[in-house]
Write a protein that holds these residues in place. Structure first.
Motif, PDB file in Angstrom:
ATOM      1  N   CYS A  19      21.603  26.316 -40.698  1.00  0.00           N
ATOM      2  CA  CYS A  19      20.586  27.330 -40.425  1.00  0.00           C
ATOM      3  C   CYS A  19      19.488  27.316 -41.478  1.00  0.00           C
ATOM      4  O   CYS A  19      18.305  27.510 -41.154  1.00  0.00           O
ATOM      5  N   GLU A  59      29.250  34.464 -36.529  1.00  0.00           N
ATOM      6  CA  GLU A  59      27.814  34.733 -36.386  1.00  0.00           C
ATOM      7  C   GLU A  59      26.924  33.574 -36.831  1.00  0.00           C
ATOM      8  O   GLU A  59      25.825  33.405 -36.299  1.00  0.00           O
ATOM      9  N   LEU A  62      26.726  31.152 -33.981  1.00  0.00           N
ATOM     10  CA  LEU A  62      25.795  31.734 -33.019  1.00  0.00           C
ATOM     11  C   LEU A  62      24.359  31.571 -33.499  1.00  0.00           C
ATOM     12  O   LEU A  62      23.452  31.260 -32.709  1.00  0.00           O
ATOM     13  N   SER A  63      24.120  31.752 -34.793  1.00  0.00           N
ATOM     14  CA  SER A  63      22.770  31.611 -35.354  1.00  0.00           C
ATOM     15  C   SER A  63      22.245  30.194 -35.176  1.00  0.00           C
ATOM     16  O   SER A  63      21.060  29.988 -34.876  1.00  0.00           O
ATOM     17  N   TYR A  65      23.065  28.024 -32.776  1.00  0.00           N
ATOM     18  CA  TYR A  65      22.709  27.808 -31.376  1.00  0.00           C
ATOM     19  C   TYR A  65      21.444  28.564 -30.997  1.00  0.00           C
ATOM     20  O   TYR A  65      20.592  28.049 -30.257  1.00  0.00           O
ATOM     21  N   ALA A  66      21.294  29.792 -31.510  1.00  0.00           N
ATOM     22  CA  ALA A  66      20.093  30.571 -31.219  1.00  0.00           C
ATOM     23  C   ALA A  66      18.855  29.885 -31.779  1.00  0.00           C
ATOM     24  O   ALA A  66      17.814  29.803 -31.099  1.00  0.00           O
ATOM     25  N   ALA A 104      25.512  29.681 -27.224  1.00  0.00           N
ATOM     26  CA  ALA A 104      25.324  30.955 -27.935  1.00  0.00           C
ATOM     27  C   ALA A 104      26.056  32.080 -27.213  1.00  0.00           C
ATOM     28  O   ALA A 104      26.753  32.898 -27.828  1.00  0.00           O
ATOM     29  N   GLY A 111      24.757  36.685 -27.760  1.00  0.00           N
ATOM     30  CA  GLY A 111      23.911  35.519 -27.539  1.00  0.00           C
ATOM     31  C   GLY A 111      22.987  35.699 -26.349  1.00  0.00           C
ATOM     32  O   GLY A 111      21.938  35.049 -26.257  1.00  0.00           O
ATOM     33  N   TYR A 254      14.611  41.206 -30.389  1.00  0.00           N
ATOM     34  CA  TYR A 254      16.009  41.102 -30.800  1.00  0.00           C
ATOM     35  C   TYR A 254      16.396  42.304 -31.661  1.00  0.00           C
ATOM     36  O   TYR A 254      17.493  42.847 -31.512  1.00  0.00           O
ATOM     37  N   PRO A 270      21.574  35.954 -36.033  1.00  0.00           N
ATOM     38  CA  PRO A 270      21.043  34.936 -35.118  1.00  0.00           C
ATOM     39  C   PRO A 270      19.518  34.832 -35.072  1.00  0.00           C
ATOM     40  O   PRO A 270      18.982  33.765 -34.789  1.00  0.00           O
TER      41      PRO A 270
END
Length: 311
Positions: A19, A59, A62-63, A65-66, A104, A111, A254, A270
């Protein structure tokens, strides 16, 4: 695990590094090296990051993929001024975007916030006449269908083990003996006890400040004040690139969805790489060509490095 304490958490540590690298790469085409380093450093300075890198919470996955979904969407719509990504067909970028949206959503139900942002942006393009209605419907169908392909295995797993594909939500529609109404109410109460943004208008007003500096109410760690201090300044800047506008709106949407759900700061992560890029853009635009910016960038980078090494 390979017999070493914490080895099973290495994946989450690497997700955090990815990330940081993603924030750098997202900012580099617009901000150059110094601005990109600053974007990565802002993300790295977030207190929840260190915690999530050494736990089994998901998380940061998920971050990742986001971030990839947002980046692919930017490339699909040619938002970078230099034309990066034009050699790859738009449909391929949209497929990559949908693929990461599916991952996500299967990582954590929040997500879907990213999917709402991207599909909403496509609708805005059509509403403002920037895209043909027929093409927009095709784009939405592609993103929804291809994303669902990668989300469905997770939903099927939930249904197989519990009888509820969106367990533990919609318990009345999909009742299960392992999760009665009393347990569901206790779970919902636990999720909504975080934050300060409920109960009165004043609570909603003070919530962004408290989420930036007040740790007790937001799940152990607060964010830091960078986003709150600098992102509103974007409203006063001229000639803001479309990619920055999109990421700023994505952060705002978001944030609103996050505030209406469980206000744990780890659930904000994310969108944090995108918010870091926008914050770095504001800072670099305000101090472009000044020695202060270089000092700030390298001081922030050095602080992050020392903090990481010394723990």
């Amino acid at each position: 695990s390979i017999g070493i304490d914490g080895s099973a958490r290495l994946l989450h540590w690497f997700n955090g590094v990815e990330c940081m690298a993603g924030a750098y790469l997202l900012a580099r085409p617009l901000l150059g090296r110094n601005g990109a380093i600053l974007a990565a450093a802002i993300f790295a300075s977030l207190p929840p990051l260190r915690f999530l890198q050494y736990t089994s919470m998901v998380e940061l996955g998920l971050s990742r993929y986001a971030l990839l979904a947002l980046f692919s969407f930017i490339m699909a719509n040619r938002m970078f001024p230099a034309g990066e990504g034009k050699a790859i067909p738009r449909r391929a970028w949209l497929l990559l975007c949908a693929w990461n949206l599916g991952y996500a959503q299967s990582t954590k139900f929040i997500g879907i916030f990213i999917s709402i942002i991207i599909i909403g942006q496509l609708a805005i393009y059509a509403w403002r006449g920037k895209a043909d209605i027929r093409r927009t419907i095709g784009d939405v169908a592609l993103i929804t269908a291809w994303g669902a392909v990668w989300t469905m295995p997770w939903l099927w797993k939930n249904w197989l083990f519990t009888g509820n594909p969106v367990f533990p939500m919609l318990g009345r529609l999909f009742p299960t003996s392992a999760w009665d109404e009393k347990i569901n109410l206790r779970w919902m109460k636990d999720n909504t006890r975080y934050g300060t943004g409920r109960g009165s208008l004043f609570n909603w007003i003070k919530m962004p400040v408290m989420a930036s500096v007040g740790t007790p109410h937001f799940g152990t760690f607060a964010l830091n004040p960078f986003f709150l201090l600098f992102m509103p300044c974007l409203l006063f800047l001229k000639n803001v690139p479309s990619s920055v506008k999109f990421l700023a709106v994505a952060t705002a949407v978001y944030s609103g969805l996050w505030a209406m759900s469980s206000q744990q700061t780890r659930f904000f992560m994310p969108i944090a790489p995108a918010a870091s890029m926008v914050t770095a853009f504001v800072i670099t635009r305000a101090f472009a060509g000044r020695v202060f910016l270089q000092i700030l960038v390298w001081a922030a980078t050095g602080w992050i490095f020392l903090d990481s090494v010394m723990g």
